[in-house]
Design a protein around this motif. Structure first.
Motif, mmCIF file in Angstrom:
data_model
loop_
_atom_site.group_PDB
_atom_site.id
_atom_site.type_symbol
_atom_site.label_atom_id
_atom_site.label_comp_id
_atom_site.label_asym_id
_atom_site.label_seq_id
_atom_site.Cartn_x
_atom_site.Cartn_y
_atom_site.Cartn_z
ATOM 1 N N LYS A 3 63.109 14.511 21.638
ATOM 2 C CA LYS A 3 63.580 14.293 23.004
ATOM 3 C C LYS A 3 63.908 15.621 23.687
ATOM 4 N N LEU A 4 64.572 16.506 22.966
ATOM 5 C CA LEU A 4 64.921 17.814 23.521
ATOM 6 C C LEU A 4 63.652 18.593 23.860
ATOM 7 N N ALA A 5 62.653 18.496 23.001
ATOM 8 C CA ALA A 5 61.388 19.183 23.255
ATOM 9 C C ALA A 5 60.742 18.680 24.541
ATOM 10 N N TYR A 6 60.744 17.379 24.727
ATOM 11 C CA TYR A 6 60.113 16.829 25.928
ATOM 12 C C TYR A 6 60.933 17.103 27.184
ATOM 13 N N GLU A 7 62.236 17.195 27.062
ATOM 14 C CA GLU A 7 63.063 17.586 28.215
ATOM 15 C C GLU A 7 62.683 18.986 28.694
ATOM 16 N N ILE A 8 62.491 19.887 27.748
ATOM 17 C CA ILE A 8 62.118 21.261 28.088
ATOM 18 C C ILE A 8 60.740 21.283 28.741
ATOM 19 N N ILE A 9 59.821 20.490 28.209
ATOM 20 C CA ILE A 9 58.466 20.413 28.772
ATOM 21 C C ILE A 9 58.512 19.926 30.216
ATOM 22 N N GLU A 10 59.274 18.871 30.473
ATOM 23 C CA GLU A 10 59.365 18.349 31.834
ATOM 24 C C GLU A 10 60.008 19.364 32.778
ATOM 25 N N GLU A 11 60.993 20.082 32.278
ATOM 26 C CA GLU A 11 61.671 21.084 33.106
ATOM 27 C C GLU A 11 60.727 22.225 33.467
ATOM 28 N N LEU A 12 59.963 22.710 32.493
ATOM 29 C CA LEU A 12 59.081 23.849 32.725
ATOM 30 C C LEU A 12 57.843 23.476 33.534
ATOM 31 N N SER A 13 57.337 22.256 33.351
ATOM 32 C CA SER A 13 56.092 21.859 33.994
ATOM 33 C C SER A 13 56.298 21.136 35.322
ATOM 34 N N SER A 14 57.509 20.613 35.533
ATOM 35 C CA SER A 14 57.804 19.763 36.697
ATOM 36 C C SER A 14 56.885 18.546 36.721
#
Length: 477
Positions: free
Chosen positions: A370-381
């Motif tokens: 979940k933390l990994a995907y949060e970072i992905i969404e934040e960086l990629s918008s």
């Protein structure tokens, strides 16, 4: 009439070949373990790879079902390890054994190349280290200067096998060159590779999109196997091939593979730049990007501590979730993704019964995901819409349920999600189909769809925030 495609996967310890039809139905498969030396993680013989692969292909072709016409076998592609490289002479013969991705001897070269790249590249990949192909090239040149004089070409592991099949050693794909310093934004070899590192232009391959046809089967093999005009498709790296096989090939779709480690790969419309270097992006054959990262957290803790009575443990976990416990089954010291914490150590509640600890560990891995995907969404918008799952961790129904509820997105488990199957999809992508996305749509099949359990979703929102707070208190994030 059906059409058929070969996928060939050469890993660290063995090779596997599959033959599938245009609908992704498995027609035949075979595999073999390599005879490995004590130094197999540093160097391996490309000749051993090829001899075993040739025998596997010969066996499958000689034992084809009687209803299959050899002339309906359209294409073959190859996947192999990322960062493994081989120096070839002017006759395309190896000057040295393959230098494996896991060989640590080029650590110094990796550090120097990383420093150069960071000065020259603003928004591209600069995460070079001992596992990078470019680092191994420089290490070889500096270690064996007398052999370096005879180098005609550097190739990656899958390229060597494509060359043995087609005679074309000079072409590679987007995925193989990421760690060899190719600029995937500008689609060119950057000047610093030759001017600052000292790798000659003539040693570097032509780079094409994954799925490109680079030749046909060599005459001697065509005669031996009775295969005329078999198309040979450029190879790709094993992690990307597994992503293809999982079905995660459209923007917004992601693949999590839980094996010894947890590997996340997906598709975005724009390049994802991570200033901390946790994520790196491959180039999609259709112009998108395929960011991903690898965690040290995975399922190794299961084989180490919970291999006995696994079915019973999964049944017990179903009754115990949500556990409201905080556990992180990081088996080794240090984490690299989604957090960079070389000092990190796993944790677990004290005096907890074995069944509940097992369930809490399943939740802990899901929280890392979940933390990994949060970072992905934040960086990629960009929004993560669905997760396709592969690896041994996908065999646990309760773990799939936990993960879908923690992520709050559907999880799809595909019927066949191996590197060899991904290579077969690549073989079909531009020979029978018009694109990788079309080939994946037609050839992958969802075995299970797991939707979030809304009661668990709400409980895990609280437990996940507590998990993050624990990581913060330990100064891991």
């Amino acid at each position: 009439m059906s059409k058929y495609f070969f996928g060939l996967d050469v890993g660290t310890q063995g090779a596997r070949v599959v033959l599938v039809d245009e609908n992704g139905e498995l027609i035949a498969s075979d595999s073999r373990k390599f005879q490995l030396t004590d130094k197999f993680r540093e160097e391996q013989s490309p000749s051993v790879w090829w001899n075993d692969c040739e025998e596997l292909l010969t066996g499958i072709i000689q034992n084809l079902p009687t209803n299959i016409d050899k002339q309906d076998i359209v294409a073959i592609s190859v996947t192999s390890t990322s960062g493994t490289v081989i120096p070839l002479d002017s006759n395309n013969q190896p000057l040295h054994d393959a230098i494996m991705y896991s060989d640590p001897r080029s650590a110094d070269q990796g550090q120097r190349i990383k420093a150069i790249a960071e000065k020259k590249i603003k928004n591209g990949y600069t995460g070079f280290n001992s596992s990078s192909g470019i680092s191994k090239m420089l290490w070889f040149v500096e270690t064996f200067p007398e052999k370096a004089e005879a180098i005609s070409l550097w190739v990656h592991a899958s390229d060597y096998l494509v060359g043995k099949l087609s005679g074309n050693y000079h072409t590679t794909d987007y995925t193989n060159v990421l760690k060899s310093a190719y600029d995937l934004e500008k689609l060119e070899w950057p000047n610093y590779v030759t001017e600052d590192i000292g790798i000659k232009d003539s040693w570097l391959q032509n780079v094409v999109p994954s799925g490109t046809v680079v030749g046909t089967l060599k005459t001697d093999l065509a005669e031996k196997w009775g295969l005329q005009d078999l198309k040979v498709v450029v190879g790709m790296t094993d992690g990307c091939a597994t992503q293809m096989a999982s079905g995660a090939v459209k923007p917004g779709t992601w693949n999590t593979t839980i094996g010894t480690t947890l590997v996340i790969k997906g598709v975005t419309k724009s390049n994802v730049i991570d200033p901390l270097g946790r994520l790196y992006s491959h180039r999609h054959s259709e112009g998108y990007w395929m960011p991903g990262g690898a965690s040290n957290t995975g399922a190794d803790w299961i084989s180490m501590e919970f291999s006995d009575g696994l079915d019973q443990l999964n049944e017990s976990a179903e009754k115990l979730i949500p556990t409201a416990e905080l556990a992180w089954p990081l088996w080794q010291e240090g984490e690299r993704y989604p957090i960079m914490a070389p000092q990190a150590r796993g944790f677990a509640p004290e005096n907890i019964e074995r069944e509940k600890l097992f369930a809490a560990n399943l939740e802990g891995v899901a929280f890392i995901e979940k933390l990994a995907y949060e970072i992905i969404e934040e960086l990629s918008s960009e929004k993560v819409e669905a997760v396709y799952s592969a690896g041994g961790g996908s065999n646990s129904d309760v773990w799939l349920k936990i993960r879908a509820s923690v992520l709050n997105v559907p999880i799809y488990k595909c019927k066949e999600a191996s590197g060899a199957f991904g290579a077969a999809i690549m073989a079909a992508s531009n020979t029978y189909y018009n694109s990788l996305i079309e080939a994946s749509d037609k050839m992958t099949a969802i075995e299970k769809e797991i939707l979030p359990d809304q009661d668990l979703v709400e409980a895990y929102k609280i437990q996940y925030q507590e998990f993050k707070q624990k990581l913060t208190e330990l100064k891991y994030i």
